[in-house]
Each structure stands twice: as structure tokens, then as C-alpha cells.
Design an enzyme around this catalytic site. Structure first.
Site, PDB file in Angstrom:
ATOM      1  N   ASP A   1       3.801  -5.225  12.011  1.00 52.28           N
ATOM      2  CA  ASP A   1       4.396  -5.905  10.670  1.00 52.28           C
ATOM      3  C   ASP A   1       6.034  -5.957  11.129  1.00 52.28           C
ATOM      4  O   ASP A   1       6.740  -6.631  10.701  1.00 52.28           O
ATOM      5  CB  ASP A   1       4.379  -4.891   9.705  1.00 52.28           C
ATOM      6  CG  ASP A   1       2.662  -4.874   9.455  1.00 52.28           C
ATOM      7  OD1 ASP A   1       2.170  -6.116   9.531  1.00 52.28           O
ATOM      8  OD2 ASP A   1       2.284  -3.934   8.786  1.00 52.28           O
TER       9      ASP A   1
ATOM     10  N   SER B   1      10.322   3.987   9.285  1.00 52.30           N
ATOM     11  CA  SER B   1      10.676   3.955  10.870  1.00 52.30           C
ATOM     12  C   SER B   1      11.534   2.447  11.112  1.00 52.30           C
ATOM     13  O   SER B   1      11.901   2.355  12.156  1.00 52.30           O
ATOM     14  CB  SER B   1       9.443   3.729  11.725  1.00 52.30           C
ATOM     15  OG  SER B   1       8.929   2.605  11.668  1.00 52.30           O
TER      16      SER B   1
ATOM     17  N   GLY C   1       6.065   6.914  10.709  1.00 57.14           N
ATOM     18  CA  GLY C   1       6.104   6.221   9.574  1.00 57.14           C
ATOM     19  C   GLY C   1       5.949   4.886   9.772  1.00 57.14           C
ATOM     20  O   GLY C   1       6.030   4.390  10.901  1.00 57.14           O
TER      21      GLY C   1
ATOM     22  N   ASN D   1       5.564  -4.396   4.441  1.00 55.93           N
ATOM     23  CA  ASN D   1       6.274  -4.032   5.687  1.00 55.93           C
ATOM     24  C   ASN D   1       7.048  -4.954   6.279  1.00 55.93           C
ATOM     25  O   ASN D   1       8.100  -4.979   6.573  1.00 55.93           O
ATOM     26  CB  ASN D   1       5.229  -3.294   6.713  1.00 55.93           C
ATOM     27  CG  ASN D   1       4.385  -2.153   6.319  1.00 55.93           C
ATOM     28  OD1 ASN D   1       4.927  -1.523   5.442  1.00 55.93           O
ATOM     29  ND2 ASN D   1       3.329  -1.897   7.003  1.00 55.93           N
TER      30      ASN D   1
ATOM     31  N   LYS E   1       0.693  -4.295   4.783  1.00 59.03           N
ATOM     32  CA  LYS E   1       1.300  -5.523   5.795  1.00 59.03           C
ATOM     33  C   LYS E   1       2.297  -6.365   5.198  1.00 59.03           C
ATOM     34  O   LYS E   1       3.391  -6.612   5.789  1.00 59.03           O
ATOM     35  CB  LYS E   1       0.318  -6.368   6.406  1.00 59.03           C
ATOM     36  CG  LYS E   1      -0.626  -5.077   7.248  1.00 59.03           C
ATOM     37  CD  LYS E   1      -1.737  -5.895   8.003  1.00 59.03           C
ATOM     38  CE  LYS E   1      -2.528  -5.016   8.582  1.00 59.03           C
ATOM     39  NZ  LYS E   1      -2.275  -3.876   9.678  1.00 59.03           N
ATOM     40  N   GLY E   2       2.036  -6.730   3.819  1.00 58.42           N
ATOM     41  CA  GLY E   2       3.157  -7.776   3.288  1.00 58.42           C
ATOM     42  C   GLY E   2       4.575  -6.995   3.147  1.00 58.42           C
ATOM     43  O   GLY E   2       5.292  -7.434   3.572  1.00 58.42           O
TER      44      GLY E   2
ATOM     45  N   MET F   1       0.979  -1.293   0.247  1.00 60.58           N
ATOM     46  CA  MET F   1       0.050   0.015   0.197  1.00 60.58           C
ATOM     47  C   MET F   1       1.034   1.334   0.086  1.00 60.58           C
ATOM     48  O   MET F   1       1.866   1.108   0.490  1.00 60.58           O
ATOM     49  CB  MET F   1      -0.909   0.094   1.253  1.00 60.58           C
ATOM     50  CG  MET F   1      -1.675  -1.213   1.604  1.00 60.58           C
ATOM     51  SD  MET F   1      -3.276  -1.034   0.876  1.00 60.58           S
ATOM     52  CE  MET F   1      -3.971  -2.719   1.338  1.00 60.58           C
TER      53      MET F   1
HETATM   54  P1  ATP Z   1       0.037  -2.414  14.758  1.00 64.23           P
HETATM   55  O1  ATP Z   1      -1.321  -2.836  13.953  1.00 64.23           O
HETATM   56  O2  ATP Z   1      -0.102  -1.072  15.113  1.00 64.23           O
HETATM   57  O3  ATP Z   1       1.123  -2.326  13.684  1.00 64.23           O
HETATM   58  P2  ATP Z   1      -0.279  -4.807  16.060  1.00 64.23           P
HETATM   59  O4  ATP Z   1      -1.431  -4.587  16.869  1.00 64.23           O
HETATM   60  O5  ATP Z   1      -0.114  -5.853  15.235  1.00 64.23           O
HETATM   61  O6  ATP Z   1       0.491  -3.335  15.707  1.00 64.23           O
HETATM   62  P3  ATP Z   1       1.128  -4.864  18.641  1.00 64.23           P
HETATM   63  O7  ATP Z   1       0.675  -5.813  19.647  1.00 64.23           O
HETATM   64  O8  ATP Z   1       0.595  -3.548  19.034  1.00 64.23           O
HETATM   65  O9  ATP Z   1       0.843  -5.142  17.133  1.00 64.23           O
HETATM   66  O10 ATP Z   1       2.742  -4.493  18.502  1.00 64.23           O
HETATM   67  C1  ATP Z   1       3.500  -5.388  17.974  1.00 64.23           C
HETATM   68  C2  ATP Z   1       4.816  -5.384  18.575  1.00 64.23           C
HETATM   69  O11 ATP Z   1       5.319  -4.144  18.555  1.00 64.23           O
HETATM   70  C3  ATP Z   1       4.682  -5.633  20.270  1.00 64.23           C
HETATM   71  O12 ATP Z   1       4.836  -7.098  20.331  1.00 64.23           O
HETATM   72  C4  ATP Z   1       6.063  -5.171  20.671  1.00 64.23           C
HETATM   73  O13 ATP Z   1       7.017  -5.786  20.598  1.00 64.23           O
HETATM   74  C5  ATP Z   1       6.052  -3.771  19.799  1.00 64.23           C
HETATM   75  N1  ATP Z   1       5.470  -2.610  20.344  1.00 64.23           N
HETATM   76  C6  ATP Z   1       4.102  -2.041  19.884  1.00 64.23           C
HETATM   77  N2  ATP Z   1       3.777  -0.857  20.712  1.00 64.23           N
HETATM   78  C7  ATP Z   1       4.847  -0.822  21.444  1.00 64.23           C
HETATM   79  C8  ATP Z   1       5.136   0.386  22.368  1.00 64.23           C
HETATM   80  N3  ATP Z   1       4.446   1.353  22.630  1.00 64.23           N
HETATM   81  N4  ATP Z   1       6.509   0.371  22.992  1.00 64.23           N
HETATM   82  C9  ATP Z   1       7.414  -0.775  22.700  1.00 64.23           C
HETATM   83  N5  ATP Z   1       6.986  -1.896  22.164  1.00 64.23           N
HETATM   84  C10 ATP Z   1       5.905  -1.826  21.419  1.00 64.23           C
HETATM   85  O1  RIB Z   2       0.084  -2.559   9.557  1.00 66.85           O
HETATM   86  C1  RIB Z   2       0.429  -1.259   9.229  1.00 66.85           C
HETATM   87  C2  RIB Z   2      -0.126  -1.231   7.787  1.00 66.85           C
HETATM   88  O2  RIB Z   2      -1.691  -1.444   7.470  1.00 66.85           O
HETATM   89  C3  RIB Z   2      -0.007   0.162   7.131  1.00 66.85           C
HETATM   90  O3  RIB Z   2       1.278   0.262   6.715  1.00 66.85           O
HETATM   91  C4  RIB Z   2      -1.124   0.122   6.197  1.00 66.85           C
HETATM   92  O4  RIB Z   2      -0.518   0.162   4.611  1.00 66.85           O
HETATM   93  C5  RIB Z   2      -2.052  -1.071   6.362  1.00 66.85           C
HETATM   94  O5  RIB Z   2      -1.838  -1.939   5.443  1.00 66.85           O
END
Ligand code: ATP
Ligand code: RIB
Length: 307
Positions: A252, A291, A287, A43, A40-41, A11
Site C-alpha cells: 500500500d 510506519s 505497523g 493506507n 488498503k484504501g 480497517m
Molecule cells: P503487502 O501485502 O505485504 O503489503 P505486497 O505483497 O502487496 O505487500 P510486495 O511486493 O511485498 O507487495 O511489496 C511492495 C513493495 O514494497 C515492493 O515493490 C518494494 O518496493 C517494497 N518492499 C517490500 N518488502 C521489502 C523488503 N523486504 N525490502 C525492501 N523493500 C521491500
Molecule cells: O495491506 C495491508 C492491509 O491489509 C492492512 O492494513 C490490513 O488492514 C489489510 O487491509
């Protein structure tokens, strides 16, 4: 042959940093906008590649400028692009809103990602079969993921399925055929129909999936880290305390880096610990892919946190 084959979405992320969401009928000014590479893929492929893995990415980009930019982005990062097709539709895009607490809301318009069908995979079998791991998410058709799981079984390649975004129609029979299944708390609740707002609730839901045959269940817990459950044990892998500015794509980066460390030969617990550290570093910068640190940048970033 690539170490890791990622099959999934790409995306263009259109990220608006907001003070608050406007209410219906209201117009307000937002302080900042940034565009970047996401999906997601893509990333997950990028995180693994930035850490030095040889990554094969199978995806469909759009027939527009964004699609060309995506291809260039992967080429510049050393990701194999032979598996990438150009669709007949526009590129997938993701309008994202990040609030001052670093949390996000995301819309996805899949575009060409919809054209990544099971038949497309049949033409990529030679690229898939020698990999050490296939990595899947859920921004493409479930049928394509099911076919990828079948191909993994046929060619002896273990599969990691990251069920994001949540899809209540995911067939648990296929889930039980994966080596790693990696929901976050919300996705776990959607799949099991069980509450996951406490650690006990998460563990109970996890065991429901383990009883159905899932090998390794890895539940990401945001800043708290991750919980790894298999049929013999449960282990919390604690997260790192950092100052988060944008958590988009943290999940991701966790999956992509886990895939890297695991296929490099680390045991699951060590790979999870390193994935937690990598993902924590990504939330300290704005980002999604932008990032994600490279292998060269990572030690200095971790050193700032005493790691
Ligand atoms: P997103 O959809 O925002 O990409 P997610 O919901 O799939 O994330 P999370 O469980 O929020 O996944 O985060 C994935 C991993 O990122 C966590 O297991 C942790 O290692 C790291 N992480 C996420 N948020 C934080 C934070 N605020 N501080 C430190 N580590 C974090
Ligand atoms: O997991 C983060 C991703 O979800 C973003 O990069 C956005 O493109 C959506 O696919």
C-alpha cells in the site's frame, strides 16, 4: 480539487507479533500486540498524504468508536473527508500476525466497507471528476470498482487498480480499461492462471494481460522491487536492501507513494524508483500507517541507507 481520489477500505489493524503460529488446540504466548490504522484504501491515501499530496478519500467507516477514530486520523493528516460516510455496521477490522521473519498473515472483517456501493459513488462524482488519478484496491465490492472505472472514463480521470487482495472473479474487461494495474506475484498468478515463481514466468503472465489491453502493468516483487511492463518495454526497478521488521502495508505504501510521485509530474520509471524507496523505509518500522514516513522524515531515513 484533490490531486488523488482513493476509493476503498479502511480497517483497524490488530497486529500480534508472534514467535510462531499456534497449532490447533494450542495456546501460546505472543511477545507483542499493537493496534493501528489500516485498510488498503486508507493506507494508500495516507502514504500519498504524508508525502504532501492533496488526497480525497471515499470510504465508509463504522458507526462505532473505531469509525470516529478513523475520521479523526484522516482529518489530522490533512486528507479530505467529505467523501467519507458512516455505515450502519461496525468498522472493518484486520487481525494480523507478523512472524520473526517480518512476514504477515491477515484476516479481514469488512464491516461497514461492504456499504461502499456503486450508488454511493454517484453522490461523490463532483469530488472525483477533477482529480489527476483514481486509486482502487479490492477490499470493497468489485461492482463499486467497476463503477469507479466507468466514472474515470466518463470524466477523463485515469485509474490505478491495485488488485489486492486477489479476487479470481475480477473482470479482465475492466482491468483493460485502467491506466495502471499493480498486482503482486500472487495476484498475477490468480488472475492469469499462470505460474509466477520465476522472473520468466512473471513476464509471460504480464504479457498475457498486456495483450488483453492493460496499459501499464506494475508487478511488485517484495524486496526485489518492481517490474514495469507496457506494450513496448519491460523494466525492472530494483528494490532497496534494508533490515525489514514488519512488511505489513508495504504494498500500500508503494501504491500511495507512486500515486503521489506520478501525479506530481514524475515519469513512470522515476515515480517507481521513488515508490520503491518509500516502501522500503516502511518495512523498517512496525505497523501499517504508523510506519509511513512524512515528506519531512523521509530524507534522513533514506540517508541512513546512502540514498
Ligand atoms: P503487502 O501485502 O505485504 O503489503 P505486497 O505483497 O502487496 O505487500 P510486495 O511486493 O511485498 O507487495 O511489496 C511492495 C513493495 O514494497 C515492493 O515493490 C518494494 O518496493 C517494497 N518492499 C517490500 N518488502 C521489502 C523488503 N523486504 N525490502 C525492501 N523493500 C521491500
Ligand atoms: O495491506 C495491508 C492491509 O491489509 C492492512 O492494513 C490490513 O488492514 C489489510 O487491509
Amino acid at each position: 480539487m484533490a490531486d488523488i481520489t482513493v476509493i476503498g477500505s479502511n480497517m483497524i489493524d490488530l497486529t500480534t507479533y508472534i514467535d510462531r503460529m499456534p497449532v490447533e488446540g494450542e495456546t501460546i504466548e505472543a511477545p507483542r500486540f499493537e493496534m493501528g490504522f489500516g485498510g488498503k484504501g486508507a493506507n494508500q491515501a495516507m502514504a500519498a498524504a504524508r508525502l504532501g499530496s492533496d488526497v480525497n478519500f471515499i470510504t465508509m467507516v463504522g458507526h462505532d468508536e473505531f469509525g470516529k477514530n478513523q475520521l479523526e486520523n484522516y482529518q489530522n493528516s490533512g486528507i479530505r473527508t467529505d467523501g467519507i460516510g458512516v455505515g450502519t455496521q461496525n468498522s472493518g477490522v484486520a487481525p494480523i500476525f507478523v512472524d520473526p521473519t517480518s512476514d504477515n498473515r491477515i484476516l479481514i472483517i469488512k464491516g461497514a466497507n461492504k456499504e461502499l456501493t456503486p450508488e454511493v459513488l454517484d453522490h461523490k462524482v463532483d469530488q472525483i471528476k477533477g482529480s489527476k488519478l483514481i486509486v482502487l484496491q479490492q477490499e470493497i465490492a468489485l461492482e463499486t470498482n467497476y463503477h469507479a472505472i466507468e466514472l474515470g472514463e466518463k470524466y477523463g480521470v485515469p485509474v490505478l487498480l491495485n488488485p489486492a487482495p486477489a479476487n479470481e472473479h475480477l473482470n479482465i474487461d475492466y482491468v483493460s480499461r485502467t491506466a495502471f494495474f499493480t498486482p503482486n506475484e500472487t495476484e498475477l498468478a490468480t488472475l492469469t492462471g499462470m505460474p509466477t515463481d520465476t522472473l520468466d514466468g512473471i513476464k509471460a503472465a504480464a504479457h498475457k494481460l498486456i495483450d488483453m489491453g492493460v496499459g501499464n502493468l506494475i508487478i511488485t516483487l517484495g524486496s526485489k522491487g518492481a517490474l514495469w511492463v507496457d506494450k513496448d518495454h519491460e523494466q525492472i526497478v530494483p528494490g532497496m536492501k534494508v533490515k525489514a521488521v514488519d512488511t505489513t502495508g508495504a504494498g500500500d505504501s508503494f501504491i500511495g507513494s507512486f500515486a503521489h510521485y506520478y501525479t506530481e509530474g514524475e515519469d513512470v520509471a522515476t515515480a517507481l524508483q521513488h515508490a520503491n524507496q518509500y516502501a522500503a523505509m516502511t518495512v523498517t518500522r512496525r505497523g501499517t500507517q504508523k510506519s509511513y514516513p512524512t515528506a519531512e522524515e523521509l530524507p534522513a531515513m533514506l540517508a541512513e541507507y546512502g540514498k
